[in-house]
Design a protein around this motif. Structure first.
Motif, PDB file in Angstrom:
ATOM      1  N   LEU A   9      -5.572   5.013  -3.927  1.00  0.00           N
ATOM      2  CA  LEU A   9      -5.268   5.265  -2.529  1.00  0.00           C
ATOM      3  C   LEU A   9      -5.683   4.080  -1.657  1.00  0.00           C
ATOM      4  N   LEU A  10      -6.810   3.479  -1.973  1.00  0.00           N
ATOM      5  CA  LEU A  10      -7.238   2.270  -1.273  1.00  0.00           C
ATOM      6  C   LEU A  10      -6.200   1.163  -1.468  1.00  0.00           C
ATOM      7  N   THR A  11      -5.725   1.010  -2.690  1.00  0.00           N
ATOM      8  CA  THR A  11      -4.729  -0.017  -2.991  1.00  0.00           C
ATOM      9  C   THR A  11      -3.443   0.219  -2.201  1.00  0.00           C
ATOM     10  N   ALA A  12      -2.981   1.461  -2.155  1.00  0.00           N
ATOM     11  CA  ALA A  12      -1.768   1.772  -1.396  1.00  0.00           C
ATOM     12  C   ALA A  12      -1.946   1.444   0.082  1.00  0.00           C
ATOM     13  N   ALA A  13      -3.086   1.814   0.644  1.00  0.00           N
ATOM     14  CA  ALA A  13      -3.342   1.533   2.055  1.00  0.00           C
ATOM     15  C   ALA A  13      -3.406   0.030   2.313  1.00  0.00           C
ATOM     16  N   CYS A  14      -4.023  -0.708   1.415  1.00  0.00           N
ATOM     17  CA  CYS A  14      -4.118  -2.168   1.574  1.00  0.00           C
ATOM     18  C   CYS A  14      -2.738  -2.822   1.518  1.00  0.00           C
ATOM     19  N   ILE A  15      -1.909  -2.373   0.605  1.00  0.00           N
ATOM     20  CA  ILE A  15      -0.562  -2.933   0.482  1.00  0.00           C
ATOM     21  C   ILE A  15       0.246  -2.618   1.735  1.00  0.00           C
ATOM     22  N   LYS A  16       0.165  -1.386   2.192  1.00  0.00           N
ATOM     23  CA  LYS A  16       0.959  -0.969   3.350  1.00  0.00           C
ATOM     24  C   LYS A  16       0.504  -1.623   4.643  1.00  0.00           C
ATOM     25  N   THR A  17      -0.738  -2.071   4.699  1.00  0.00           N
ATOM     26  CA  THR A  17      -1.230  -2.753   5.904  1.00  0.00           C
ATOM     27  C   THR A  17      -1.189  -4.266   5.762  1.00  0.00           C
TER      28      THR A  17
END
Length: 100
Positions: A9-17
Motif C-alpha cells: 500500500l505504501l508502494t502504491a501511494a508512492c507511485i501515485k504521488t
C-alpha cells in the motif's frame, strides 16, 4: 510498530504521488530485514527494530505484501489495481454543457 504487510500500500501511494524513490528505499530496507528475521508479522519499538512479542514468523501476508510491492515498482501500471480515495478526485467528471 511497523507492519510488513502494508508495504504494497505504501508502494502504491508512492507511485501515485510520483515519489517511487520512497517505495524503493522501503523495499530495500524490507529486503535487508524480512528474510533474515523470518518474515514476521510486525516489528515493535519506536524505530521498529524488534520483532513484535506476539508476531508470528513466516507469514504469508508479509511475503505477499513484499512481492506485490516489488511487482508494482517494476511495472507501475499495476498500481492502477489499487484505488485510493484521491483517485476519485483525479478522474474528470463528465458534465453535459448547456448552451444558451
Amino acid at each position: 510498530m511497523i507492519i510488513a504487510v502494508l508495504l504494497w500500500l505504501l508502494t502504491a501511494a508512492c507511485i501515485k504521488t510520483g515519489r517511487p524513490q520512497i517505495a524503493r528505499r522501503a523495499i530495500e530496507l524490507a529486503e535487508s530485514r524480512l528474510l533474515k528475521d523470518g518474515w514476521p508479522e510486525y516489528y515493535d519499538g519506536k524505530l521498529g527494530r524488534y520483532i513484535g512479542k506476539q508476531a508470528r514468523k513466516y507469514q504469508t501476508w508479509s511475503i505477499a505484501g513484499y512481492l506485490v510491492a516489488k511487482m508494482m515498482l517494476e511495472d507501475p501500471s499495476h498500481s492502477g489495481m489499487i484505488s485510493l480515495e484521491d483517485d476519485r478526485q483525479l478522474k474528470p467528471i463528465i458534465k453535459r454543457s448547456y448552451s444558451f
